[in-house]
Design an enzyme around this catalytic site. Sequence first.
Site, PDB file in Angstrom:
ATOM      1  N   ASP A  71       0.187  -1.883   4.350  1.00  0.00           N
ATOM      2  CA  ASP A  71       1.721  -1.167   4.627  1.00  0.00           C
ATOM      3  C   ASP A  71       2.750  -2.190   5.160  1.00  0.00           C
ATOM      4  O   ASP A  71       3.858  -1.155   4.911  1.00  0.00           O
ATOM      5  CB  ASP A  71       1.243   0.380   5.562  1.00  0.00           C
ATOM      6  CG  ASP A  71      -0.031   1.077   5.705  1.00  0.00           C
ATOM      7  OD1 ASP A  71      -0.035   0.838   4.264  1.00  0.00           O
ATOM      8  OD2 ASP A  71      -0.596   1.527   6.856  1.00  0.00           O
TER       9      ASP A  71
ATOM     10  N   GLU B   2      -5.213   3.764  -8.798  1.00  0.00           N
ATOM     11  CA  GLU B   2      -5.865   4.492  -7.582  1.00  0.00           C
ATOM     12  C   GLU B   2      -6.434   5.470  -8.230  1.00  0.00           C
ATOM     13  O   GLU B   2      -5.087   6.509  -8.245  1.00  0.00           O
ATOM     14  CB  GLU B   2      -5.859   4.252  -6.168  1.00  0.00           C
ATOM     15  CG  GLU B   2      -7.403   5.259  -5.649  1.00  0.00           C
ATOM     16  CD  GLU B   2      -7.737   5.146  -3.910  1.00  0.00           C
ATOM     17  OE1 GLU B   2      -8.306   6.140  -3.817  1.00  0.00           O
ATOM     18  OE2 GLU B   2      -6.669   4.710  -3.792  1.00  0.00           O
TER      19      GLU B   2
ATOM     20  N   LYS C 285      -7.428   9.117  -8.830  1.00  0.00           N
ATOM     21  CA  LYS C 285      -7.740   9.957  -7.116  1.00  0.00           C
ATOM     22  C   LYS C 285      -9.105  11.417  -7.986  1.00  0.00           C
ATOM     23  O   LYS C 285      -8.511  12.237  -8.114  1.00  0.00           O
ATOM     24  CB  LYS C 285      -6.796  11.394  -6.239  1.00  0.00           C
ATOM     25  CG  LYS C 285      -6.081   9.528  -6.159  1.00  0.00           C
ATOM     26  CD  LYS C 285      -6.116   8.792  -4.814  1.00  0.00           C
ATOM     27  CE  LYS C 285      -6.762   9.640  -3.411  1.00  0.00           C
ATOM     28  NZ  LYS C 285      -7.383   8.468  -2.355  1.00  0.00           N
TER      29      LYS C 285
ATOM     30  N   HIS D 259      -1.169  10.511  -2.392  1.00  0.00           N
ATOM     31  CA  HIS D 259      -2.065  10.264  -1.979  1.00  0.00           C
ATOM     32  C   HIS D 259      -2.838  11.470  -1.955  1.00  0.00           C
ATOM     33  O   HIS D 259      -4.737  11.483  -2.533  1.00  0.00           O
ATOM     34  CB  HIS D 259      -2.530   9.168  -0.631  1.00  0.00           C
ATOM     35  CG  HIS D 259      -3.557   9.768  -0.162  1.00  0.00           C
ATOM     36  ND1 HIS D 259      -3.878  10.153   0.620  1.00  0.00           N
ATOM     37  CD2 HIS D 259      -4.562   7.203  -0.065  1.00  0.00           C
ATOM     38  CE1 HIS D 259      -5.645   9.617   1.306  1.00  0.00           C
ATOM     39  NE2 HIS D 259      -5.669   8.209   0.412  1.00  0.00           N
TER      40      HIS D 259
ATOM     41  N   HIS E  60       0.673  -1.230   0.338  1.00  0.00           N
ATOM     42  CA  HIS E  60       0.038   0.086   0.238  1.00  0.00           C
ATOM     43  C   HIS E  60       0.953   1.136   0.151  1.00  0.00           C
ATOM     44  O   HIS E  60       1.744   1.494   0.713  1.00  0.00           O
ATOM     45  CB  HIS E  60      -0.764   0.558   1.246  1.00  0.00           C
ATOM     46  CG  HIS E  60      -1.970   0.841   1.111  1.00  0.00           C
ATOM     47  ND1 HIS E  60      -2.497   1.959   2.368  1.00  0.00           N
ATOM     48  CD2 HIS E  60      -2.896   1.784   0.359  1.00  0.00           C
ATOM     49  CE1 HIS E  60      -2.919   2.746   2.089  1.00  0.00           C
ATOM     50  NE2 HIS E  60      -3.294   2.587   1.160  1.00  0.00           N
ATOM     51  N   ARG E  61       0.863   1.929  -1.171  1.00  0.00           N
ATOM     52  CA  ARG E  61       1.653   3.121  -1.093  1.00  0.00           C
ATOM     53  C   ARG E  61       3.234   2.999  -1.540  1.00  0.00           C
ATOM     54  O   ARG E  61       4.037   3.203  -0.423  1.00  0.00           O
ATOM     55  CB  ARG E  61       1.386   4.200  -0.475  1.00  0.00           C
ATOM     56  CG  ARG E  61      -0.417   4.588  -0.350  1.00  0.00           C
ATOM     57  CD  ARG E  61       0.094   5.539   1.224  1.00  0.00           C
ATOM     58  NE  ARG E  61      -2.275   5.978   1.512  1.00  0.00           N
ATOM     59  CZ  ARG E  61      -2.334   6.237   1.818  1.00  0.00           C
ATOM     60  NH1 ARG E  61      -1.729   6.833   3.028  1.00  0.00           N
ATOM     61  NH2 ARG E  61      -3.816   7.058   2.123  1.00  0.00           N
TER      62      ARG E  61
ATOM     63  N   GLU F 164       0.568  -1.096  -5.057  1.00  0.00           N
ATOM     64  CA  GLU F 164      -0.726  -0.205  -4.766  1.00  0.00           C
ATOM     65  C   GLU F 164      -0.094   1.400  -4.711  1.00  0.00           C
ATOM     66  O   GLU F 164       0.819   1.244  -3.782  1.00  0.00           O
ATOM     67  CB  GLU F 164      -1.402  -0.242  -3.732  1.00  0.00           C
ATOM     68  CG  GLU F 164      -3.231   0.686  -3.548  1.00  0.00           C
ATOM     69  CD  GLU F 164      -3.548   1.372  -3.234  1.00  0.00           C
ATOM     70  OE1 GLU F 164      -3.970   2.585  -3.147  1.00  0.00           O
ATOM     71  OE2 GLU F 164      -1.956   2.229  -2.794  1.00  0.00           O
TER      72      GLU F 164
ATOM     73  N   ASP G 149      -1.377   6.023  -5.454  1.00  0.00           N
ATOM     74  CA  ASP G 149      -2.384   7.036  -5.892  1.00  0.00           C
ATOM     75  C   ASP G 149      -1.792   7.798  -6.998  1.00  0.00           C
ATOM     76  O   ASP G 149      -0.657   8.110  -7.164  1.00  0.00           O
ATOM     77  CB  ASP G 149      -2.546   7.786  -4.578  1.00  0.00           C
ATOM     78  CG  ASP G 149      -2.950   6.808  -3.536  1.00  0.00           C
ATOM     79  OD1 ASP G 149      -3.995   6.626  -3.020  1.00  0.00           O
ATOM     80  OD2 ASP G 149      -2.425   6.796  -2.643  1.00  0.00           O
TER      81      ASP G 149
END
Length: 245
Positions: free
Chosen positions: A231, A111, A113, A51, A9-10, A36, A38
């Site tokens: 994470d 993702e 945004k 993000h 995640h990120r 993953e 953003d």
Amino acid sequence: MTEIINFAHRGAAGHRPENTMVSFARALELGATGIETDVQMTKDGELVLIHDETLDRTGGVSLWIKDLTLAEVKSHDVGSWFHEDYRGETVPTLQQLLELVKDTDTIVNLELKTGVVMYPGIEAKVIEAVRRFGMEKRIIISSFNHYSLVECKKIAPEIRTGILYMEGLYEPWNYAKQIGADALHAYKYALIPELVAAAKQAGVVYHPFTVNESEHMKALLQAGVAGIITDYPDRLTELLSKQGV
């Protein structure tokens, strides 16, 4: 058994400043099989990975990404808020990440945004970048704005999409079918084993977020999810190796 996707995640956001190249690289070292991130768009139409819509939290300045050129975004440090060791880390571009993973088997979850700022044309721009790298089969595009997902499917039916949602969608696999989505990216508390089973039967997979506790990971794996967004990709790596997955 199908391989469970270990989505960092990120990047490895539990260990490095989120959505930076050092975070993405560390995620791969820790066994992540997916990343993953953003996607937002600068004033001059460049795709950047951050993000928040502003640099407030990670860059310490109250500036909107949409109001800055790529050069202006890159002039801000987004590493030292996490730890002084990472001072000088900057917001990466989508191209930088795709270059990092192009010669690996890594799945990339982008993702979009498009909730606070609409970013006209971002869907087409992202797909153009993905196609330039020949990575259509390794990309999942997700968003809380499901109109963006429909637009992506119109442009590129071959690229997978994932519906992001927080809670209580009724029979979400039917909704996924309706908008042509391939996956459900549900908040970790929004799913129970029965939902995972019903979705699987309908040909739709679950990739819950953001799951950081090993016990919770274990329960979701037992429920039959196809991937987990975390994470701490190292925790999931360890769990999967113990289970022989």
